[in-house]
Design a protein around this motif. Structure first.
Motif, PDB file in Angstrom:
ATOM      1  N   PRO A 176       0.829  -1.198   0.000  1.00  0.00           N
ATOM      2  CA  PRO A 176       0.000   0.000   0.000  1.00  0.00           C
ATOM      3  C   PRO A 176       0.882   1.274   0.000  1.00  0.00           C
ATOM      4  O   PRO A 176       2.017   1.271   0.481  1.00  0.00           O
ATOM      5  CB  PRO A 176      -0.814  -0.117   1.279  1.00  0.00           C
ATOM      6  CG  PRO A 176      -0.788  -1.585   1.598  1.00  0.00           C
ATOM      7  CD  PRO A 176       0.535  -2.065   1.126  1.00  0.00           C
ATOM      8  N   GLU A 177       0.346   2.390  -0.534  1.00  0.00           N
ATOM      9  CA  GLU A 177       1.085   3.673  -0.614  1.00  0.00           C
ATOM     10  C   GLU A 177       0.391   4.709   0.266  1.00  0.00           C
ATOM     11  O   GLU A 177      -0.818   4.928   0.150  1.00  0.00           O
ATOM     12  CB  GLU A 177       1.114   4.172  -2.063  1.00  0.00           C
ATOM     13  CG  GLU A 177       1.828   5.486  -2.210  1.00  0.00           C
ATOM     14  CD  GLU A 177       1.781   6.001  -3.650  1.00  0.00           C
ATOM     15  OE1 GLU A 177       2.205   7.139  -3.885  1.00  0.00           O
ATOM     16  OE2 GLU A 177       1.291   5.264  -4.544  1.00  0.00           O
ATOM     17  N   ILE A 178       1.203   5.321   1.185  1.00  0.00           N
ATOM     18  CA  ILE A 178       0.683   6.388   2.065  1.00  0.00           C
ATOM     19  C   ILE A 178       0.699   7.687   1.272  1.00  0.00           C
ATOM     20  O   ILE A 178       1.758   8.138   0.810  1.00  0.00           O
ATOM     21  CB  ILE A 178       1.521   6.526   3.344  1.00  0.00           C
ATOM     22  CG1 ILE A 178       1.457   5.193   4.126  1.00  0.00           C
ATOM     23  CG2 ILE A 178       1.039   7.698   4.185  1.00  0.00           C
ATOM     24  CD1 ILE A 178       2.374   5.180   5.341  1.00  0.00           C
ATOM     25  N   ILE A 179      -0.463   8.316   1.136  1.00  0.00           N
ATOM     26  CA  ILE A 179      -0.528   9.533   0.332  1.00  0.00           C
ATOM     27  C   ILE A 179      -0.660  10.796   1.197  1.00  0.00           C
ATOM     28  O   ILE A 179      -0.403  11.885   0.731  1.00  0.00           O
ATOM     29  CB  ILE A 179      -1.677   9.453  -0.678  1.00  0.00           C
ATOM     30  CG1 ILE A 179      -3.018   9.261   0.035  1.00  0.00           C
ATOM     31  CG2 ILE A 179      -1.437   8.314  -1.667  1.00  0.00           C
ATOM     32  CD1 ILE A 179      -4.203   9.281  -0.934  1.00  0.00           C
ATOM     33  N   SER A 180      -1.037  10.614   2.447  1.00  0.00           N
ATOM     34  CA  SER A 180      -1.099  11.819   3.321  1.00  0.00           C
ATOM     35  C   SER A 180      -1.143  11.392   4.770  1.00  0.00           C
ATOM     36  O   SER A 180      -1.546  10.253   5.068  1.00  0.00           O
ATOM     37  CB  SER A 180      -2.333  12.672   2.982  1.00  0.00           C
ATOM     38  OG  SER A 180      -3.532  11.985   3.281  1.00  0.00           O
ATOM     39  N   LEU A 181      -0.704  12.375   5.623  1.00  0.00           N
ATOM     40  CA  LEU A 181      -0.723  12.157   7.070  1.00  0.00           C
ATOM     41  C   LEU A 181      -1.533  13.267   7.709  1.00  0.00           C
ATOM     42  O   LEU A 181      -1.485  14.436   7.272  1.00  0.00           O
ATOM     43  CB  LEU A 181       0.692  12.133   7.636  1.00  0.00           C
ATOM     44  CG  LEU A 181       1.632  11.042   7.109  1.00  0.00           C
ATOM     45  CD1 LEU A 181       3.051  11.252   7.658  1.00  0.00           C
ATOM     46  CD2 LEU A 181       1.122   9.683   7.507  1.00  0.00           C
ATOM     47  N   ILE A 182      -2.262  12.991   8.748  1.00  0.00           N
ATOM     48  CA  ILE A 182      -3.073  13.984   9.471  1.00  0.00           C
ATOM     49  C   ILE A 182      -2.646  13.953  10.937  1.00  0.00           C
ATOM     50  O   ILE A 182      -2.752  12.877  11.568  1.00  0.00           O
ATOM     51  CB  ILE A 182      -4.552  13.693   9.334  1.00  0.00           C
ATOM     52  CG1 ILE A 182      -4.988  13.696   7.866  1.00  0.00           C
ATOM     53  CG2 ILE A 182      -5.377  14.710  10.134  1.00  0.00           C
ATOM     54  CD1 ILE A 182      -6.417  13.260   7.673  1.00  0.00           C
ATOM     55  N   PRO A 183      -2.183  15.120  11.497  1.00  0.00           N
ATOM     56  CA  PRO A 183      -1.873  16.375  10.779  1.00  0.00           C
ATOM     57  C   PRO A 183      -0.628  16.212   9.922  1.00  0.00           C
ATOM     58  O   PRO A 183       0.117  15.265  10.097  1.00  0.00           O
ATOM     59  CB  PRO A 183      -1.652  17.387  11.903  1.00  0.00           C
ATOM     60  CG  PRO A 183      -1.164  16.543  13.046  1.00  0.00           C
ATOM     61  CD  PRO A 183      -1.850  15.219  12.911  1.00  0.00           C
TER      62      PRO A 183
END
Length: 736
Positions: free
Chosen positions: A710-717
């Motif tokens: 899987p590919e991480i496309i964003s982190l919050i925050p």
């Protein structure tokens, strides 16, 4: 010689008419026939003709082969005169290719069961039968010409149902070539629009003295026949003998039996309307009528014959009161009986003619020894006298006896079977010297004999050490028993029986025990033997679950060796588990029959295997570039992988190519190719079945290859950001 007074007279009969009696005498121009056509003993005397009537039966292909010859051979010795047939078979498809009566071809001998080559001119009778509408076969032009040439030789031709025939309407057809033989048959045809059936026929001719009604069988005024109907036959010449009883529609004669003599050809033909029920042998009287028609087309010879008996006598002075005999003396033939006598077996009288049932001339009336002579002379060509037996009715104080039980040839289930005789004597019986001989051993005296319970019955009872074993053939005779008058047994009384102490044996069954079949309405069969007494068919019961069936059940068939139960005919649908018990007894007599019961179980499976994909899981996604595909199969009978096809993409693999199976449930198919991330391949499995032969339904699946993480496309925050929230959500957004 004057009649001498006897001390206490008793009357008895002495009969000659057995095979041994005739073999002991001298014979000229006679033959011994066995068994006797009258059914009373095993032999009779008949004038010889040295004639064998050769018949070629032309039958429709794929129709009944033995319907005709089986009854001919069964009845041929029973008529007057007795006949001797030899019947060969040829299908009409072969007969229709014949162009000359002298052409040779292969025929099947019903006497020897072999094929050999004959020409049509070798035969005495051509016989066309047996089949409804004659199997929808007509003669060809050439075979019709051959039949006419055969008749021109003065030979006989017999036609049956559906040969000379013409239909109309929905059953329109015409056997033009059969119908063209009017000069042979005396018949032609006209279109027949209706077909009323009938099962009985009536004599319609007033010529009741015609030989065709009397030889070899005396035909009754009416008799029953197998179901039949008219097919447009019209009498042109000859004589109609029988037709349907009662009235038919206008213009329909209901012709059943007809004969015709062509004086120009000197040929004889016959027609009888048997054959509508193609696979059913003729009924009793239509079979006899058929043989009369066949005999009508053939002539025998003439002659004279003599039989001189062996001498016979009695230990006491004896008087012949009367003599009776049974004989068939047809037509103008003759049969005469002569007797001579001797007081001591040395000096004899002349031959004295004897009249049936009349007083005996004094010169041969009283003696101890006699001899008789039978003379026969033939009248017409058909007139062959038959001598069955002769009875001498005598008087003295000798003891006569007859067998009561067991009947000759009977099979007994008693290990110590008694033999009982009814004795005739005016004075009391003495058992001191009563003797039975069995298989060469003598049993004498009161140790083995007893009187009663009826006074005229004596019983031989073997002792415990003298009983019989299973399979023994016990042959013997009562050879001696005396009375107080000093006279002994007039003649020995023979007996013979077989001992059967073993029950029937079930050799095989189908379906076999503990097997699985795929048919819920199979024919259930069993092979049963009983080598001695044979099976009593009325003892047979077959239980399936809670249902009981006997030979009276329409779906249960017994042919003397094989039992067959047709579940389809019975409308019986079997469950998954079938429990069966077969009970059967033999035909042994006098004690309880020997019985056995055989039970077994089998299973019914009518559904094919089910298959599912075990590996890979997760709807068929694969995370490595090579792996194994595992299929799981479900079936109560177990899966047969032979014939299984695995289709992988464009490639097909037949079991066991590269595959591995475990038991009858798991099949492993290795993926040996390399795949890239995102590839999709369709895999299917088919061609498999279960052990019972039920096919399984094919199935297929898509295999998808996912080789990237899987590919991480964003982190919050976001990394490096400052949050003002006390409770800041933290999250990750990823894709695959």
């Amino acid at each position: 010689m004057p009649a001498l007074p006897l001390v206490g007279q008793t009357s008895f009969a002495y009969r000659e008419g057995e095979l041994a009696d005739f073999l002991a005498g001298s014979i000229r121009n006679m033959e011994i026939i066995s068994p006797d056509p009258d059914g009373l003993d095993d032999a009779a005397l008949r004038m010889t003709t040295n004639d064998t009537i050769f018949v070629l039966q032309v039958y429709p292909d794929d129709m009944c082969l033995d319907c005709i010859y089986s009854v001919v051979y069964e009845l041929q010795a029973a008529g007057n005169p007795p006949l001797n047939f030899s019947i060969d078979l040829v299908p009409i498809s072969i007969f229709n290719e014949v162009t000359s009566i002298y052409d040779t071809g292969a025929v099947h001998s019903t006497l020897y069961g072999t094929e050999y080559r004959r020409c049509i001119a070798d035969y005495d009778i051509l016989f066309f039968g047996s089949g409804d509408v004659y199997g929808h076969n007509d003669l060809s032009h050439s075979s019709a010409a051959v039949t006419r040439s055969f008749a021109r030789l003065g030979r006989g031709v017999v036609f049956t149902h559906g040969t000379i025939a013409e239909g109309a309407g929905v059953s329109s057809y015409s056997h033009e070539n059969f119908a063209s033989l009017t000069d042979v048959s005396g018949l032609t045809t006209t279109p027949n629009w209706t077909y009323p059936y009938y099962t009985d026929v009536t004599l319609v001719s007033e010529d009741v003295t015609n030989p065709v009604l009397h030889y070899p069988f005396e035909l009754p005024h009416e008799f029953e026949v197998n179901t039949t109907h008219s097919r447009g036959q019209v009498v042109v010449s000859g004589m109609m003998w029988y037709k349907k009883t009662g009235l038919l529609f206008p213009g329909m004669e209901g012709l059943y039996m007809h004969t015709y003599h062509n004086p120009d050809y000197n040929s004889y033909s016959g027609y009888f309307n048997y054959g509508h029920t193609s696979w059913e042998p003729p009924a009793e009287w239509e079979a006899k009528a058929m043989m009369n028609v066949m005999y009508f087309s053939y002539h025998g010879g003439r002659g004279t014959a003599v039989f001189v008996s062996d001498t016979f006598g009695f230990p006491c002075e004896t008087v012949v009161d009367s003599i009776l005999w049974s004989a068939d003396v047809p037509g103008t033939s003759e049969l005469r009986v002569y007797l001579k006598a001797s007081p001591d077996g040395v000096g004899w009288t002349e031959w004295i003619p004897i009249t049936h049932s009349h007083p005996i001339p004094g010169i041969v009336r009283t003696a101890r020894h006699w001899q008789y002579m039978v003379q026969m002379s033939r009248g017409g060509a058909e007139d062959l006298p038959v001598f069955h037996w002769i009875d001498f009715y005598l008087t003295n104080d000798g003891v006569s006896a007859e067998l009561v039980i067991p009947e000759t040839g009977a099979v007994s289930s008693c290990p110590c079977q008694p033999v009982r005789f009814r004795v005739h004597s005016l004075s009391d019986i003495i058992l001191d010297d009563a003797t039975v001989e069995i298989n060469g051993r003598l049993y004498t005296g009161e140790e083995y004999f007893s009187l009663g319970p009826e006074e005229d019955i004596i019983s031989f009872i073997p002792g415990d050490m003298d009983c019989f074993d299973d399979g023994d053939t016990v042959s013997g005779s009562l050879i001696s028993v005396d009375n107080l008058s000093g006279c002994g047994l007039v003649e020995p009384v023979e007996f013979s029986f077989i001992v059967d102490l073993s029950p029937p044996e079930v050799i095989s069954v189908y379906p076999s025990s503990d097997t699985i079949i795929s048919n819920r309405q199979p024919n259930i069969t069993s092979e049963i033997i009983d080598e001695i007494a044979g099976i009593d068919p009325y003892s047979i019961t077959l239980s399936i679950g809670d249902s009981l069936f006997t030979v009276a059940t329409p779906a249960l068939f017994w042919d003397g060796h094989f039992l067959s139960f047709r579940t389809l005919l019975m409308g019986l649908v079997l469950p998954d588990t079938v429990d069966i018990c077969l009970s059967v007894a033999d035909s042994a007599l006098y004690c309880a029959p020997n019985a056995t019961e055989f039970c077994w179980r089998f299973f019914v499976d009518t559904e094919g295997p089910l298959v599912e994909l075990v590996q890979p899981e997760d709807e068929g996604y694969i995370s490595c570039d090579s792996t194994e595909v595992i299929f799981r199969f479900y079936d109560i009978s177990g899966t047969d992988f032979v014939g299984t096809i695995v289709q992988f993409g464009e490639e097909s693999f037949a079991y066991p190519d590269g595959m591995e199976s475990f038991g009858d449930t798991l099949l492993i198919f290795p993926l040996t190719s390399s795949f890239s991330d995102g590839d999709s391949v369709y895999i299917s499995v088919s061609g498999f079945s279960d052990i019972a032969g039920n096919p399984g339904a094919s199935r297929g699946w898509w295999l998808r290859f996912d080789l990237s993480p899987p590919e991480i496309i964003s982190l919050i925050p976001t990394p490096g950001s400052v949050s003002s929230r006390t409770y800041q959500p933290i999250g990750v957004v990823a894709t695959d």
